[in-house]
Design a protein around this motif. Structure first.
Motif, short mmCIF file in Angstrom:
data_model
loop_
_atom_site.label_atom_id
_atom_site.label_comp_id
_atom_site.label_asym_id
_atom_site.label_seq_id
_atom_site.Cartn_x
_atom_site.Cartn_y
_atom_site.Cartn_z
N ASP A 55 0.81 -1.22 0.00
CA ASP A 55 0.00 0.00 0.00
C ASP A 55 0.85 1.28 0.00
N GLY A 56 2.14 1.15 -0.27
CA GLY A 56 3.04 2.30 -0.21
C GLY A 56 2.66 3.44 -1.13
N ALA A 57 2.31 3.15 -2.36
CA ALA A 57 1.96 4.21 -3.32
C ALA A 57 0.65 4.88 -2.95
N GLU A 58 -0.32 4.09 -2.55
CA GLU A 58 -1.63 4.64 -2.17
C GLU A 58 -1.49 5.56 -0.96
N ARG A 59 -0.73 5.12 0.03
CA ARG A 59 -0.54 5.93 1.24
C ARG A 59 0.22 7.20 0.92
N LEU A 60 1.26 7.10 0.10
CA LEU A 60 2.05 8.28 -0.25
C LEU A 60 1.20 9.30 -1.01
N ALA A 61 0.43 8.85 -1.99
CA ALA A 61 -0.43 9.76 -2.75
C ALA A 61 -1.39 10.49 -1.82
N ALA A 62 -2.00 9.76 -0.90
CA ALA A 62 -2.95 10.37 0.02
C ALA A 62 -2.26 11.39 0.93
N VAL A 68 -0.22 19.01 0.57
CA VAL A 68 -0.02 20.12 -0.38
C VAL A 68 -1.20 20.37 -1.32
N GLY A 69 -2.09 19.41 -1.44
CA GLY A 69 -3.30 19.61 -2.24
C GLY A 69 -3.16 19.50 -3.74
N ALA A 70 -1.98 19.74 -4.29
CA ALA A 70 -1.80 19.70 -5.74
C ALA A 70 -0.37 19.28 -6.07
N VAL A 71 -0.23 18.68 -7.22
CA VAL A 71 1.09 18.26 -7.70
C VAL A 71 1.24 18.72 -9.14
N ASP A 72 2.34 19.38 -9.43
CA ASP A 72 2.62 19.81 -10.80
C ASP A 72 3.61 18.90 -11.50
N VAL A 73 4.55 18.35 -10.72
CA VAL A 73 5.59 17.49 -11.27
C VAL A 73 5.75 16.29 -10.35
N LEU A 74 5.80 15.12 -10.94
CA LEU A 74 6.10 13.89 -10.20
C LEU A 74 7.38 13.31 -10.76
N VAL A 75 8.37 13.11 -9.88
CA VAL A 75 9.61 12.45 -10.29
C VAL A 75 9.66 11.11 -9.55
N ASN A 76 9.53 10.02 -10.30
CA ASN A 76 9.60 8.67 -9.76
C ASN A 76 11.06 8.22 -9.81
N ASN A 77 11.77 8.37 -8.70
CA ASN A 77 13.17 8.02 -8.65
C ASN A 77 13.45 6.82 -7.75
N ALA A 78 12.53 6.47 -6.87
CA ALA A 78 12.78 5.35 -5.95
C ALA A 78 13.05 4.08 -6.74
N LEU A 107 1.18 2.87 -9.78
CA LEU A 107 0.06 3.25 -8.91
C LEU A 107 0.16 4.71 -8.46
N LEU A 108 1.35 5.15 -8.08
CA LEU A 108 1.51 6.54 -7.66
C LEU A 108 1.20 7.48 -8.82
N THR A 109 1.70 7.15 -9.98
CA THR A 109 1.43 7.97 -11.17
C THR A 109 -0.07 7.99 -11.47
N ALA A 110 -0.71 6.84 -11.38
CA ALA A 110 -2.15 6.76 -11.66
C ALA A 110 -2.96 7.61 -10.68
N ARG A 111 -2.51 7.71 -9.44
CA ARG A 111 -3.25 8.50 -8.45
C ARG A 111 -3.04 10.00 -8.63
N LEU A 112 -1.87 10.40 -9.13
CA LEU A 112 -1.56 11.82 -9.22
C LEU A 112 -1.89 12.46 -10.57
N VAL A 117 -4.30 16.65 -14.43
CA VAL A 117 -5.27 16.91 -15.50
C VAL A 117 -6.26 17.98 -15.05
N ALA A 118 -6.75 17.87 -13.83
CA ALA A 118 -7.71 18.84 -13.31
C ALA A 118 -7.13 20.25 -13.24
N ARG A 119 -5.81 20.35 -13.05
CA ARG A 119 -5.15 21.66 -12.98
C ARG A 119 -4.73 22.16 -14.36
#
Length: 187
Positions: A55-62, A68-78, A107-112, A117-119
């Protein structure tokens, strides 16, 4: 930014901060992220995240959205590697590499993405590895799941109204503390 506590992740975080971005640093070790964050100027936020858990990605996204309420850039480096010979690699090792390097990245990308898109825009960058993309005699299966299975975000099903961008990058060799063991004269 996942995997933000050291190496390439910490370097990317410092660069984004220097350009004026407010950065959310995530990694398994909170204290390492806090050490990096101490040198940043733009109100960085540290969130401990373990992408090795189901559940790591789901918890992190939440947690990111709550903070912060919004994300403009996601860098998946882990990423995680097992430096074992092929005969030593177990099913648990493969499951771990897949969970961190592929499953939770998706999963993290799918959640964010829907929030981007909304922004009306956003970017996703997946940091891959050249190590797993090149076979060498006697080589170890260090990061094949990350190199071979890292999806290009440019292929992600963005909304047609969204002007998002995505890329996958595979940095080459660079100097880092663990390299001193292997190439002391180059470190």
């Amino acid at each position: 930014m996942t995997g933000a506590s050291r190496g390439i992740g910490a370097a990317i975080v410092r660069s984004l901060d220097a350009q004026g971005a407010r950065v959310v640093l995530t990694a398994r070790t909170r204290s390492d992220c806090e050490e990096v964050a101490a040198g940043l100027r733009n109100a960085p936020l540290v969130i401990r995240a373990d992408l090795a858990t189901d559940d790591g990605a789901e918890r992190l996204a939440a947690e990111v959205l709550d903070a912060v309420g919004a994300v403009d850039v996601l860098v998946n480096n882990a990423g995680v590697a097992r430096r074992l010979g092929s005969g030593e690699l177990t099913g648990a090792d493969i499951d771990l590499m897949y969970r961190v390097n592929v499953r939770n990245l998706l999963l993290l990308t799918a959640r964010l993405i829907p929030l981007m898109v909304a922004r009306g825009g956003g970017s996703v960058v997946n940091v891959s590895s050249v190590v797993g993309a090149r076979a060498r005699r006697g080589g170890r299966p260090t990061r094949p799941p990350r190199a071979r299975s890292t999806p290009s975000p440019g292929r992600w099903p963005w909304s047609t109204a969204h002007r998002g961008s995505g890329s996958a990058v595979a940095p080459g060799w660079w100097r880092r503390p663990c390299g001193r063991r292997r190439w002391p004269s180059r470190a």
